[in-house]
Design a protein around this motif. Structure first.
Motif, PDB file in Angstrom:
ATOM      1  N   ARG A  23       8.905  13.654  -8.276  1.00 39.92           N
ATOM      2  CA  ARG A  23      10.320  13.948  -8.033  1.00 39.92           C
ATOM      3  C   ARG A  23      10.683  15.333  -8.561  1.00 39.92           C
ATOM      4  O   ARG A  23      11.430  16.083  -7.935  1.00 39.92           O
ATOM      5  CB  ARG A  23      11.202  12.861  -8.638  1.00 39.92           C
ATOM      6  CG  ARG A  23      11.144  11.554  -7.839  1.00 39.92           C
ATOM      7  CD  ARG A  23      12.271  10.617  -8.225  1.00 39.92           C
ATOM      8  NE  ARG A  23      12.266  10.257  -9.639  1.00 39.92           N
ATOM      9  CZ  ARG A  23      11.625   9.220 -10.165  1.00 39.92           C
ATOM     10  NH1 ARG A  23      10.932   8.423  -9.380  1.00 39.92           N
ATOM     11  NH2 ARG A  23      11.683   8.982 -11.445  1.00 39.92           N
ATOM     12  N   ALA A  24      10.146  15.699  -9.722  1.00 44.31           N
ATOM     13  CA  ALA A  24      10.403  17.033 -10.282  1.00 44.31           C
ATOM     14  C   ALA A  24       9.801  18.112  -9.385  1.00 44.31           C
ATOM     15  O   ALA A  24      10.430  19.144  -9.128  1.00 44.31           O
ATOM     16  CB  ALA A  24       9.829  17.135 -11.695  1.00 44.31           C
ATOM     17  N   LEU A  25       8.599  17.851  -8.878  1.00 43.98           N
ATOM     18  CA  LEU A  25       7.938  18.795  -7.978  1.00 43.98           C
ATOM     19  C   LEU A  25       8.742  18.978  -6.695  1.00 43.98           C
ATOM     20  O   LEU A  25       8.980  20.102  -6.247  1.00 43.98           O
ATOM     21  CB  LEU A  25       6.531  18.294  -7.645  1.00 43.98           C
ATOM     22  CG  LEU A  25       5.720  19.111  -6.652  1.00 43.98           C
ATOM     23  CD1 LEU A  25       5.436  20.493  -7.208  1.00 43.98           C
ATOM     24  CD2 LEU A  25       4.424  18.386  -6.338  1.00 43.98           C
ATOM     25  N   ARG A  30      12.578  22.087  -3.308  1.00 43.41           N
ATOM     26  CA  ARG A  30      13.886  22.141  -2.649  1.00 43.41           C
ATOM     27  C   ARG A  30      14.767  23.262  -3.188  1.00 43.41           C
ATOM     28  O   ARG A  30      15.500  23.895  -2.439  1.00 43.41           O
ATOM     29  CB  ARG A  30      14.608  20.802  -2.788  1.00 43.41           C
ATOM     30  CG  ARG A  30      14.022  19.736  -1.915  1.00 43.41           C
ATOM     31  CD  ARG A  30      14.752  18.434  -2.084  1.00 43.41           C
ATOM     32  NE  ARG A  30      14.216  17.448  -1.158  1.00 43.41           N
ATOM     33  CZ  ARG A  30      14.538  16.188  -1.164  1.00 43.41           C
ATOM     34  NH1 ARG A  30      15.401  15.726  -2.049  1.00 43.41           N
ATOM     35  NH2 ARG A  30      14.012  15.361  -0.291  1.00 43.41           N
ATOM     36  N   ARG A  31      14.696  23.496  -4.508  1.00 46.21           N
ATOM     37  CA  ARG A  31      15.508  24.573  -5.094  1.00 46.21           C
ATOM     38  C   ARG A  31      15.074  25.947  -4.594  1.00 46.21           C
ATOM     39  O   ARG A  31      15.849  26.892  -4.648  1.00 46.21           O
ATOM     40  CB  ARG A  31      15.473  24.513  -6.620  1.00 46.21           C
ATOM     41  CG  ARG A  31      16.396  23.452  -7.189  1.00 46.21           C
ATOM     42  CD  ARG A  31      16.527  23.556  -8.702  1.00 46.21           C
ATOM     43  NE  ARG A  31      15.280  23.341  -9.417  1.00 46.21           N
ATOM     44  CZ  ARG A  31      14.745  22.154  -9.688  1.00 46.21           C
ATOM     45  NH1 ARG A  31      15.361  21.050  -9.292  1.00 46.21           N
ATOM     46  NH2 ARG A  31      13.624  22.066 -10.360  1.00 46.21           N
ATOM     47  N   PHE A  90       5.425  31.681  -5.026  1.00 49.69           N
ATOM     48  CA  PHE A  90       6.088  30.540  -5.667  1.00 49.69           C
ATOM     49  C   PHE A  90       5.187  29.301  -5.605  1.00 49.69           C
ATOM     50  O   PHE A  90       5.024  28.605  -6.612  1.00 49.69           O
ATOM     51  CB  PHE A  90       7.425  30.270  -4.970  1.00 49.69           C
ATOM     52  CG  PHE A  90       8.046  28.958  -5.328  1.00 49.69           C
ATOM     53  CD1 PHE A  90       8.656  28.773  -6.555  1.00 49.69           C
ATOM     54  CD2 PHE A  90       8.015  27.900  -4.432  1.00 49.69           C
ATOM     55  CE1 PHE A  90       9.230  27.551  -6.887  1.00 49.69           C
ATOM     56  CE2 PHE A  90       8.579  26.682  -4.756  1.00 49.69           C
ATOM     57  CZ  PHE A  90       9.190  26.508  -5.985  1.00 49.69           C
ATOM     58  N   ALA A  91       4.621  29.035  -4.440  1.00 44.26           N
ATOM     59  CA  ALA A  91       3.775  27.847  -4.279  1.00 44.26           C
ATOM     60  C   ALA A  91       2.541  27.930  -5.171  1.00 44.26           C
ATOM     61  O   ALA A  91       2.178  26.943  -5.821  1.00 44.26           O
ATOM     62  CB  ALA A  91       3.376  27.677  -2.817  1.00 44.26           C
ATOM     63  N   ILE A  95       4.073  25.197  -7.417  1.00 45.25           N
ATOM     64  CA  ILE A  95       3.875  23.959  -6.656  1.00 45.25           C
ATOM     65  C   ILE A  95       2.429  23.481  -6.694  1.00 45.25           C
ATOM     66  O   ILE A  95       2.153  22.332  -7.021  1.00 45.25           O
ATOM     67  CB  ILE A  95       4.345  24.155  -5.193  1.00 45.25           C
ATOM     68  CG1 ILE A  95       5.823  24.544  -5.151  1.00 45.25           C
ATOM     69  CG2 ILE A  95       4.081  22.910  -4.359  1.00 45.25           C
ATOM     70  CD1 ILE A  95       6.768  23.547  -5.756  1.00 45.25           C
ATOM     71  N   ASP A  96       1.496  24.359  -6.360  1.00 45.54           N
ATOM     72  CA  ASP A  96       0.092  23.951  -6.252  1.00 45.54           C
ATOM     73  C   ASP A  96      -0.484  23.365  -7.536  1.00 45.54           C
ATOM     74  O   ASP A  96      -1.135  22.317  -7.486  1.00 45.54           O
ATOM     75  CB  ASP A  96      -0.765  25.117  -5.756  1.00 45.54           C
ATOM     76  CG  ASP A  96      -0.426  25.524  -4.335  1.00 45.54           C
ATOM     77  OD1 ASP A  96       0.270  24.749  -3.635  1.00 45.54           O
ATOM     78  OD2 ASP A  96      -0.854  26.616  -3.910  1.00 45.54           O
TER      79      ASP A  96
END
Length: 109
Positions: A23-25, A30-31, A90-91, A95-96
């Protein structure tokens, strides 16, 4: 365990989706994605509106046969590449690594 088999509390994918880390990811993604999409769509919409309703402005010559409309149109391509570059950075940074950790903990890959 195959993807069609279920544990008592749902499949491994459902468990991953229910985790606070996932959920945090998803929130981090989304942000970044929603504001960037809104920014780009606003920029594109402004370009379309200017092209439709501000023809004298768009026809102003800047250099030789290059006018404001052409320059703004070319900047659409530039902004697409800039947004793509920002997303890739960013990813890779945010994210990754988090996604890899979630996969590792859930025993996926």
């Amino acid at each position: 365990m195959s993807t069609t088999q279920h544990r008592a509390s749902g499949s491994v994918y459902e468990q991953a989706q229910a985790s606070p880390e996932f959920r945090a990811l998803r929130g981090r993604l989304r942000r970044f994605v929603f504001p960037m999409s809104a920014l780009f769509l606003g920029w594109y919409g402004a370009y379309v509106l200017l092209a439709s309703y501000a023809r004298p402005f768009m026809a102003i010559k800047l250099l030789g046969n290059i006018n404001v409309g052409l320059a703004l149109g070319l900047l659409q391509f530039v902004s697409t590449f800039v947004i793509t570059t920002l997303y890739v950075r960013f990813a890779r940074r945010d994210i990754d690594p988090a996604a890899a950790e979630i996969r590792r903990r859930m025993g996926l890959r």
